[in-house]
Design an enzyme around this catalytic site. Structure first.
Site, mmCIF file in Angstrom:
data_model
loop_
_atom_site.group_PDB
_atom_site.id
_atom_site.type_symbol
_atom_site.label_atom_id
_atom_site.label_comp_id
_atom_site.label_asym_id
_atom_site.label_seq_id
_atom_site.Cartn_x
_atom_site.Cartn_y
_atom_site.Cartn_z
ATOM 1 N NE ARG A 123 -2.700 -0.352 3.266
ATOM 2 C CZ ARG A 123 -3.840 -0.902 2.884
ATOM 3 N NH1 ARG A 123 -4.729 -0.182 2.235
ATOM 4 N NH2 ARG A 123 -4.102 -2.155 3.163
ATOM 5 C CB CYS A 174 -28.684 -4.029 -7.205
ATOM 6 S SG CYS A 174 -29.573 -3.100 -8.432
ATOM 7 C CD GLU A 175 -24.950 -6.648 -3.268
ATOM 8 O OE1 GLU A 175 -25.281 -6.638 -2.060
ATOM 9 O OE2 GLU A 175 -25.025 -7.650 -3.991
ATOM 10 C CE1 TYR A 191 -3.561 -5.078 -1.402
ATOM 11 C CE2 TYR A 191 -3.124 -3.029 -0.226
ATOM 12 C CZ TYR A 191 -2.770 -4.329 -0.546
ATOM 13 O OH TYR A 191 -1.637 -4.873 -0.020
HETATM 14 C C1 LIG Z 1 -0.528 -7.947 1.399
HETATM 15 C C2 LIG Z 1 0.797 -8.329 1.873
HETATM 16 C C3 LIG Z 1 1.781 -7.357 2.099
HETATM 17 C C4 LIG Z 1 1.561 -5.891 1.916
HETATM 18 O O1 LIG Z 1 0.618 -5.318 2.772
HETATM 19 P P1 LIG Z 1 0.427 -3.739 2.717
HETATM 20 O O2 LIG Z 1 -0.558 -3.440 3.774
HETATM 21 O O3 LIG Z 1 -0.111 -3.400 1.376
HETATM 22 O O4 LIG Z 1 1.734 -3.098 2.961
HETATM 23 C C5 LIG Z 1 3.035 -7.793 2.485
HETATM 24 N N1 LIG Z 1 3.309 -9.106 2.665
HETATM 25 C C6 LIG Z 1 2.381 -10.064 2.468
HETATM 26 C C7 LIG Z 1 2.737 -11.473 2.662
HETATM 27 C C8 LIG Z 1 1.090 -9.705 2.068
HETATM 28 O O5 LIG Z 1 0.191 -10.658 1.861
#
Ligand SMILES: *Cc1c(COP(=O)(O)O)cnc(C)c1O
Length: 415
Positions: A271, A343-344, A372
């Site tokens: 993220r 429709c939710e 995401y």
């Molecule tokens: C999703 C995920 C991340 C990243 O998570 P963020 O919140 O986007 O930083 C890192 N490692 C694993 C194994 C994940 O599944």
């Protein structure tokens, strides 16, 4: 070296005129991703974690668009992949080494990934169950393996993103050392791994520290490794009044909690790299006054827009807050519910949030949509997925075409 930029880019920092031009040219709903901002975010991570001493691996599932993958690769970060599809996309984007964290991997995923490994790609497989290790052995894999540990602590802004403590993820902490020792017979065991969920914030650093210190302890117990990977989950300020993460403080807390280990520290932010590099543009098509005025006498309105939970799922799935800005005009505020066309009942971007009263035809921008966002888009309600443009330096280009109705039925088999 790229300039690292400010710690956060707010929705208000985007040029309304530029975004309006893009909506005009490419239509809505439209994702806009700024690759320069991705570079800045990568640079700040590199600076805080002192890359060389720490490995920073981008968790590609936050945004696997080709342009983003290439940008992150060029910025010198690694790739953490959660499926065979992500492995293939990362390799196709020019990575020659990836980490593949296999969570209950379907047989086809293992086959595809190991084919790539046999073809010469460097793949570190992270196994989170004895069964996964056995299945790798059966397939003749003898390459780099890491063991995913369930640290028994989680961190996250919502129950659904707190993975650290859930039994689904990783081998139980107390059994991890045995599995590492056992796997050393057949594999090149290079690391141990844990990921606590998403949303490390100033308040949540204690949980992060706890996880890291357990991983440090385990690393000292199992002996030399190439890396100790303590996962991602670096939070971003979705609310306008939230302060950004103090990356230097997180890096320092991480090192301190890890303690002395005979291994490199690795982190996996997803993220953090892309969230504030993206906005979603959507146009208002319906405005409806709600019967009862609130205490202040303002009549709430429902503004129907052309993006919905199929475009950006986070509000419906996680009750996530995303800033929303009217790019067309400033007007007096009133309570506004922004609703999609699906429709939710969950298909809402906000409920009775004070903002300038929208009118039909107004253009809205939804902030922090880079992580995401497109990635979780679906075609539910037979809604084609949106288009995406990327900004790169002074230019803008289409990165992904808008799906069409024909795309939705393209794989149907006629009898
Ligand atoms: C999703 C995920 C991340 C990243 O998570 P963020 O919140 O986007 O930083 C890192 N490692 C694993 C194994 C994940 O599944």
């Amino acid at each position: 070296m790229e300039a690292a930029g400010p710690a956060v880019r707010r929705l208000a920092d985007w040029s309304a005129a530029d975004l309006a031009d893009l909506a005009e040219e490419y239509g809505t709903p439209l994702y806009v991703t700024d690759l320069d901002r991705v570079r800045e975010n990568a640079e700040r991570l590199r600076a805080a974690f002192d890359v060389g001493d720490t490995e920073v691996r981008y968790a590609v599932k936050a945004h696997t668009g080709r342009a983003v993958l290439e940008t992150v690769r060029e910025a010198g970060l690694g790739a953490e992949c959660a499926s065979a599809g992500e492995v293939v996309r990362a390799l196709d984007a020019g990575y020659d080494a990836v980490q593949y964290t296999a969570v209950n991997p379907p047989a086809e995923d293992l086959d595809i990934v190991l084919d790539r490994w046999r073809d010469g790609a460097t793949v570190t497989v992270v196994a989170g169950a004895h069964d996964t290790v056995a299945r790798l052995r059966e397939r003749g894999f003898d390459g780099q393996l890491a063991i995913r540990v369930n640290p028994g602590v989680g961190a996250g802004h919502h129950e659904k993103v707190t993975t650290g403590g859930h039994a689904k993820f990783g081998v139980p902490y107390d059994r991890a050392a045995d599995l590492v020792a056992d796997a050393r017979a057949d594999f090149d065991v290079v690391g141990i791994h844990a990921h606590a969920g998403s949303g490390i914030s100033g308040d949540d650093l204690d949980a992060h520290r706890e996880l890291v210190s357990r991983m440090g302890e385990l690393a000292r117990a199992v002996g030399p490794l190439e890396f100790v990977d303590v996962g991602g989950g670096f939070g971003v300020p979705y609310h306008e009044d939230e302060s950004p993460l103090d990356l230097a403080a997180v890096a320092e807390a991480t090192r301190e909690a890890l303690g002395p280990v005979d291994a490199t520290l690795a982190v996996e932010p997803g993220r953090y790299l892309v969230a504030d590099a993206g906005v979603l543009l959507t146009r208002v098509n319906t405005v409806k006054a709600v019967e009862d005025a609130d205490a202040s006498g303002a009549v709430p309105v429902v503004a129907g827009v052309d993006a919905g939970m199929t475009t950006l799922l986070r509000p419906a799935m996680y009750d996530a807050y995303h800033a929303i800005r009217n790019l067309t005009e400033e007007r007096p505020e009133r309570p506004v519910t922004v609703a999609g066309p699906v429709c939710e009942t969950a298909d809402l971007f906000c409920e009775e949030r004070p903002m300038p009263a929208p009118r039909r035809g107004d253009l809205l921008a939804i902030g922090n949509a880079g992580a995401y966002g497109y990635e979780m888009a679906s075609t539910y309600n037979s809604r084609p997925r949106p288009a995406e443009v990327v900004r790169d330096g002074d230019g803008t280009r289409l990165a992904r075409e808008r799906e069409t109705l024909a795309d939705l039925t393209a794989l149907e088999v006629e009898r």
